[in-house]
Design a protein around this motif. Structure first.
Motif, short mmCIF file in Angstrom:
data_model
loop_
_atom_site.label_atom_id
_atom_site.label_comp_id
_atom_site.label_asym_id
_atom_site.label_seq_id
_atom_site.Cartn_x
_atom_site.Cartn_y
_atom_site.Cartn_z
N GLY A 113 -11.97 0.44 1.42
CA GLY A 113 -12.71 0.26 0.17
C GLY A 113 -13.65 1.42 -0.12
N LEU A 114 -14.30 1.93 0.92
CA LEU A 114 -15.21 3.07 0.75
C LEU A 114 -14.46 4.30 0.24
N ILE A 115 -13.29 4.59 0.82
CA ILE A 115 -12.52 5.75 0.39
C ILE A 115 -11.99 5.56 -1.03
N MET A 116 -11.53 4.34 -1.33
CA MET A 116 -11.06 4.08 -2.69
C MET A 116 -12.16 4.32 -3.71
N GLN A 117 -13.37 3.92 -3.40
CA GLN A 117 -14.49 4.14 -4.31
C GLN A 117 -14.80 5.61 -4.49
N MET A 118 -14.61 6.40 -3.44
CA MET A 118 -14.80 7.84 -3.56
C MET A 118 -13.71 8.48 -4.43
N LEU A 119 -12.47 8.04 -4.26
CA LEU A 119 -11.37 8.61 -5.03
C LEU A 119 -11.51 8.31 -6.53
N VAL A 120 -11.91 7.09 -6.84
CA VAL A 120 -12.00 6.67 -8.24
C VAL A 120 -13.38 6.95 -8.82
N ARG A 121 -14.36 7.20 -7.94
CA ARG A 121 -15.76 7.40 -8.36
C ARG A 121 -16.28 6.16 -9.08
N ASN A 122 -16.00 5.02 -8.45
CA ASN A 122 -16.41 3.74 -9.03
C ASN A 122 -16.72 2.78 -7.90
N LYS A 123 -17.85 2.10 -7.98
CA LYS A 123 -18.31 1.22 -6.92
C LYS A 123 -17.65 -0.16 -6.93
N PHE A 124 -16.83 -0.44 -7.94
CA PHE A 124 -16.28 -1.78 -8.09
C PHE A 124 -14.80 -1.86 -7.77
N VAL A 125 -14.28 -0.91 -7.02
CA VAL A 125 -12.85 -0.92 -6.70
C VAL A 125 -12.64 -1.03 -5.20
N GLU A 126 -11.51 -1.57 -4.83
CA GLU A 126 -11.03 -1.66 -3.45
C GLU A 126 -9.57 -2.09 -3.55
N PRO A 127 -8.81 -2.09 -2.44
CA PRO A 127 -7.37 -2.37 -2.56
C PRO A 127 -7.01 -3.65 -3.29
N SER A 128 -7.81 -4.72 -3.16
CA SER A 128 -7.45 -5.97 -3.81
C SER A 128 -7.84 -6.01 -5.28
N THR A 129 -8.63 -5.04 -5.77
CA THR A 129 -8.98 -5.00 -7.19
C THR A 129 -8.35 -3.82 -7.91
N THR A 130 -7.39 -3.16 -7.26
CA THR A 130 -6.71 -2.02 -7.88
C THR A 130 -5.19 -2.19 -7.87
N GLY A 131 -4.71 -3.31 -7.37
CA GLY A 131 -3.27 -3.55 -7.33
C GLY A 131 -2.59 -3.03 -6.08
N VAL A 132 -3.31 -2.34 -5.20
CA VAL A 132 -2.70 -1.78 -4.00
C VAL A 132 -2.17 -2.89 -3.09
N SER A 133 -2.95 -3.94 -2.90
CA SER A 133 -2.52 -5.06 -2.06
C SER A 133 -1.28 -5.73 -2.63
N GLU A 134 -1.24 -5.88 -3.96
CA GLU A 134 -0.08 -6.51 -4.58
C GLU A 134 1.16 -5.64 -4.46
N PHE A 135 0.99 -4.33 -4.58
CA PHE A 135 2.13 -3.43 -4.38
C PHE A 135 2.64 -3.52 -2.94
N ALA A 136 1.72 -3.58 -1.97
CA ALA A 136 2.12 -3.70 -0.57
C ALA A 136 2.86 -5.02 -0.33
N THR A 137 2.40 -6.09 -0.97
CA THR A 137 3.09 -7.37 -0.84
C THR A 137 4.49 -7.30 -1.44
N LEU A 138 4.62 -6.61 -2.57
CA LEU A 138 5.94 -6.40 -3.16
C LEU A 138 6.85 -5.63 -2.20
N GLY A 139 6.30 -4.63 -1.53
CA GLY A 139 7.07 -3.90 -0.54
C GLY A 139 7.53 -4.80 0.60
N MET A 140 6.65 -5.72 1.02
CA MET A 140 7.04 -6.66 2.06
C MET A 140 8.19 -7.55 1.60
N LEU A 141 8.14 -7.98 0.34
CA LEU A 141 9.23 -8.80 -0.21
C LEU A 141 10.53 -8.01 -0.27
N VAL A 142 10.47 -6.75 -0.67
CA VAL A 142 11.66 -5.91 -0.71
C VAL A 142 12.27 -5.79 0.69
#
Length: 339
Positions: free
Chosen positions: A85-114
């Motif tokens: 979450g800390l790195i994601m906030q640095m990349l986006v320059r926003n304090k309100f993002v992390e993998p579960s609020t940016t779609g990253v977790s959902e994409f990973a779950t889709l990969g698991m389904l595939v």
């Protein structure tokens, strides 16, 4: 010396002891909660039973096979998700993002389904690799969307990510439903450490390795948090550092997914709390974020085991409720300063 000079020199002196005491408190909580995690559960595992039965007793066996691996997994998951979450906030320059609020977790779950659909016999490490690739793609998609969509308010950025994740999650659920794989997918999407034991948690050490990578590149992440133009003017390869950050986020998300499932809001809450105490220097914040993340997940995991004892509530429920409450507090706190 003027009154202004006196104030400027005494303020850091007051802040440093406060930081030290908070650090000591986090360390004490980590030790205490780790001890509770080892001995709280349905089965009778206590220091007395372990000492009385000896190394060959059922209590000692359960401690080695289940309780210690579970505690180690909880600590590593809490620390690594906080760093992601800390790195994601640095990349986006926003304090309100992390993998579960940016779609990253959902994409990973889709990969698991595939992986489940096209290679049902694939080893767990292979499924984790597929999930990491999809998580990496999800990070890239979110960064592209944020660049293209003109978002003028900081609080709207995570809403864009939540909508993106909602679309991907809906597609994943629909495909799993049509293929009668909802139950198989559910064991990955429901965050819990109930099934963690010796032989089923080792992949989370890969997430711990990514924390080390983040530590090595901490200063670079601090610089890119100031913006692409500023980082480029300092001679930093902005795209390369962003790529490293994306890989760290994707691998941590995938490793946690195959070990414990989805755990929301952790990577958002913990870095923001640490930022309020020590600021935004990544190298200085990483130990704090890792420690507080481990404490937060340990506390939630112990709570999940005792709320409806002898039954266990999924960890994602406890973390989701507490994390959402803190998320709303952060939104309301920063609303007046959002731009």
């Amino acid at each position: 010396m003027t009154a202004l000079d006196s104030t400027s020199t005494s303020a850091p002196a007051r802040v440093r002891p406060r930081r030290a005491w908070v650090g000591v408190l986090v360390g004490i909580l980590l030790v205490v909660l780790a001890g509770l995690s080892l001995f709280v559960g349905v089965s009778d595992v206590s220091p007395a039973s372990v000492l009385a039965g000896g190394p060959d007793s059922s209590a000692a066996s359960l401690l080695v096979v289940s309780r210690i691996p579970r505690t180690v997994a909880v600590v590593l998951v809490g620390a690594s998700l906080g760093i992601a979450g800390l790195i994601m906030q640095m990349l986006v320059r926003n304090k309100f993002v992390e993998p579960s609020t940016t779609g990253v977790s959902e994409f990973a779950t889709l990969g698991m389904l595939v992986a489940i659909v096209f290679a049902p016999g694939m080893a767990v490490v292979g499924k984790m690799a597929v999930a990491a690739v999809f998580g990496l793609a999800g990070t890239w998609v979110f960064l592209r969307v944020v660049r293209v969509v003109p978002v003028r308010q900081l609080v709207l950025v995570p809403l864009v990510g939540i909508m993106l994740g909602g679309v991907v999650g809906a597609v994943t659920t629909f495909v799993a439903y049509r293929l009668d794989l909802l139950q198989s997918l559910g064991q990955w999407s429901q965050g819990s450490f109930a099934t963690v034991m010796q032989g089923r948690y080792e992949f989370v050490w890969i997430a711990g390795l990514m924390v080390g990578v983040a530590w090595l590149a901490a200063d670079r992440f601090s610089v890119i948090g100031l913006g692409e133009e500023f980082a480029t003017n300092l001679g930093l390869d902005y795209r390369r550092v962003v790529a490293v950050g994306m890989v760290v986020i994707a691998v941590i998300t995938a490793a946690v997914l195959v070990t414990a499932g989805l755990i929301p809001f952790l990577g958002l809450v913990v870095p923001n709390i640490v930022s309020l105490v020590i600021g935004d220097n990544v190298r200085r914040a990483i130990p704090w974020v890792a420690g507080l993340g481990a404490v937060f997940v340990l506390g939630c995991d112990v709570l999940a085991r005792v709320v409806r004892f002898p039954y266990e509530i999924p960890l994602s429920v406890i973390v989701g409720v507490l994390g959402a409450a803190v998320f709303l507090w952060l939104l309301l706190r920063r609303r007046g300063r959002a731009h």
